[in-house]
Scaffold this active site. Sequence first.
Site, PDB file in Angstrom:
ATOM      1  N   GLN A  10       0.812  -1.225  -0.043  1.00  0.00           N
ATOM      2  CA  GLN A  10      -0.141   0.027   0.151  1.00  0.00           C
ATOM      3  C   GLN A  10       0.809   1.206   0.005  1.00  0.00           C
ATOM      4  O   GLN A  10       0.448   2.318  -0.312  1.00  0.00           O
ATOM      5  CB  GLN A  10      -0.934   0.091   1.223  1.00  0.00           C
ATOM      6  CG  GLN A  10      -2.344  -0.881   1.046  1.00  0.00           C
ATOM      7  CD  GLN A  10      -3.029  -0.560  -0.152  1.00  0.00           C
ATOM      8  OE1 GLN A  10      -3.055   0.415  -0.648  1.00  0.00           O
ATOM      9  NE2 GLN A  10      -3.301  -1.628  -0.929  1.00  0.00           N
ATOM     10  N   HIS A  14       3.514   1.736  -1.787  1.00  0.00           N
ATOM     11  CA  HIS A  14       3.957   1.859  -3.202  1.00  0.00           C
ATOM     12  C   HIS A  14       2.775   2.673  -3.805  1.00  0.00           C
ATOM     13  O   HIS A  14       2.881   3.683  -4.688  1.00  0.00           O
ATOM     14  CB  HIS A  14       4.603   0.765  -3.673  1.00  0.00           C
ATOM     15  CG  HIS A  14       5.801   0.088  -3.281  1.00  0.00           C
ATOM     16  ND1 HIS A  14       5.793  -1.107  -2.762  1.00  0.00           N
ATOM     17  CD2 HIS A  14       7.075   0.435  -3.471  1.00  0.00           C
ATOM     18  CE1 HIS A  14       7.162  -1.391  -2.322  1.00  0.00           C
ATOM     19  NE2 HIS A  14       7.808  -0.439  -2.674  1.00  0.00           N
ATOM     20  N   LYS A  51       9.863   7.419   3.835  1.00  0.00           N
ATOM     21  CA  LYS A  51       9.974   6.283   4.763  1.00  0.00           C
ATOM     22  C   LYS A  51      11.493   5.978   4.431  1.00  0.00           C
ATOM     23  O   LYS A  51      12.223   5.906   5.552  1.00  0.00           O
ATOM     24  CB  LYS A  51       9.425   4.918   4.309  1.00  0.00           C
ATOM     25  CG  LYS A  51       9.641   4.016   5.003  1.00  0.00           C
ATOM     26  CD  LYS A  51       9.617   2.564   4.547  1.00  0.00           C
ATOM     27  CE  LYS A  51      10.540   1.662   5.209  1.00  0.00           C
ATOM     28  NZ  LYS A  51      11.156   0.799   4.492  1.00  0.00           N
ATOM     29  N   ASP A  52      12.142   6.348   3.287  1.00  0.00           N
ATOM     30  CA  ASP A  52      13.129   6.404   2.866  1.00  0.00           C
ATOM     31  C   ASP A  52      13.965   7.729   3.013  1.00  0.00           C
ATOM     32  O   ASP A  52      14.196   8.467   1.812  1.00  0.00           O
ATOM     33  CB  ASP A  52      13.571   5.518   1.628  1.00  0.00           C
ATOM     34  CG  ASP A  52      13.241   4.351   1.667  1.00  0.00           C
ATOM     35  OD1 ASP A  52      13.943   3.277   2.026  1.00  0.00           O
ATOM     36  OD2 ASP A  52      12.001   4.039   1.193  1.00  0.00           O
ATOM     37  N   GLN A 104      17.364   8.720   1.433  1.00  0.00           N
ATOM     38  CA  GLN A 104      17.400   8.505   0.059  1.00  0.00           C
ATOM     39  C   GLN A 104      16.585   9.822  -0.730  1.00  0.00           C
ATOM     40  O   GLN A 104      16.864  10.524  -1.531  1.00  0.00           O
ATOM     41  CB  GLN A 104      16.613   7.388  -0.367  1.00  0.00           C
ATOM     42  CG  GLN A 104      16.175   7.113  -1.911  1.00  0.00           C
ATOM     43  CD  GLN A 104      15.469   5.804  -2.162  1.00  0.00           C
ATOM     44  OE1 GLN A 104      16.137   4.865  -1.969  1.00  0.00           O
ATOM     45  NE2 GLN A 104      14.225   5.722  -2.144  1.00  0.00           N
ATOM     46  N   LEU A 149       5.134   0.179   6.263  1.00  0.00           N
ATOM     47  CA  LEU A 149       5.270  -0.713   5.318  1.00  0.00           C
ATOM     48  C   LEU A 149       6.422  -1.094   4.615  1.00  0.00           C
ATOM     49  O   LEU A 149       7.107   0.020   4.040  1.00  0.00           O
ATOM     50  CB  LEU A 149       4.103  -0.564   4.527  1.00  0.00           C
ATOM     51  CG  LEU A 149       2.527  -0.590   4.932  1.00  0.00           C
ATOM     52  CD1 LEU A 149       1.432  -0.868   3.950  1.00  0.00           C
ATOM     53  CD2 LEU A 149       2.546  -1.827   5.951  1.00  0.00           C
TER      54      LEU A 149
END
Length: 280
Positions: A35, A37, A151-152, A155, A186
């Site tokens: 979910q 992505h 989340k990253d 990055q 997630l």
Amino acid sequence: MLMIQDIAQLRALIRQWRSAGERVAFVPTMGNLHQGHLQLVDTAKQRADRVIVSIFVNPMQFGPHEDLDKYPRTLEQDCKGLTEHGADAVFTPTPAIIYPRGLDVQTYVEVPLLGDYHCGASRAGHFRGVSTIVTKLFNLVQPDIACFGQKDYQQLAIIRQMVTDLSMPIEIIGVPTTRAEDGLALSSRNGYLTAEQRVTAPVLYRTLQWMKQQLNQGCPDLRALEQQAKDTLNAAGFNADYVNISNRQTLVPATDATAPLVILAAAYLGTTRLIDNIEV
Ligand code: AMP
């Protein structure tokens, strides 16, 4: 939804969209879509006429002892989700298409400084692999916008800096982290967890929330707070890699709590490495 492996076919599709004056959004992924992505796809769809997703498990961003070989590949299920969420195309190149001369002689892109700490320190070469593949994919897709998950966090900061430094005409959209009901971010790597580890996993985010609370209450000793958090994680069954209270702009470990902060953490449950972050 169109499925494309071939670069010539990809370029032809993008040309067709562009000549119709359509705005193109791009969502790069490594597949095994969840979910989180699909939230990126939904965001992309709201902001552009066309959405193209890439699925490529990029060997250049994995270290020699990391999980490249066992990384989950679930293309059929991924395509189902992408179709349901209205993606127009999915680009699924092979490593030979992306790196025809092999990895050892590949030109690379490296963003200085932002990769010095956190995952950059624990995973040598990881962010070079990320910056290089994202540059290549940007050159292939030539999107107007591209969506990445918060989340990253490190990055996302590196990609933003790269786009600015290299004058890439692409707007980078950061999308908030999608979490399970118990708070666990997630991740495709959550699938590696045993049932018992899955019960422990939300302690990572709960610990970050607790740290945020401590900082908001004026906790003066940042290093002591980081150590307490690591001790909490280790006591719960994790093996903490890092827990760093950092400056949100530079990602350098903060010396005091005045600047906008972000707490970044990585911890192993067994052999599975989980990461998470929280802004303060
Ligand atoms: P990956 O397939 O893990 O390389 O991730 C592809 C993109 O999805 C990256 O921009 C990630 O930051 C983003 N992403 C992964 N997990 C989440 C999540 N839980 N919430 C939001 N974005 C995510």
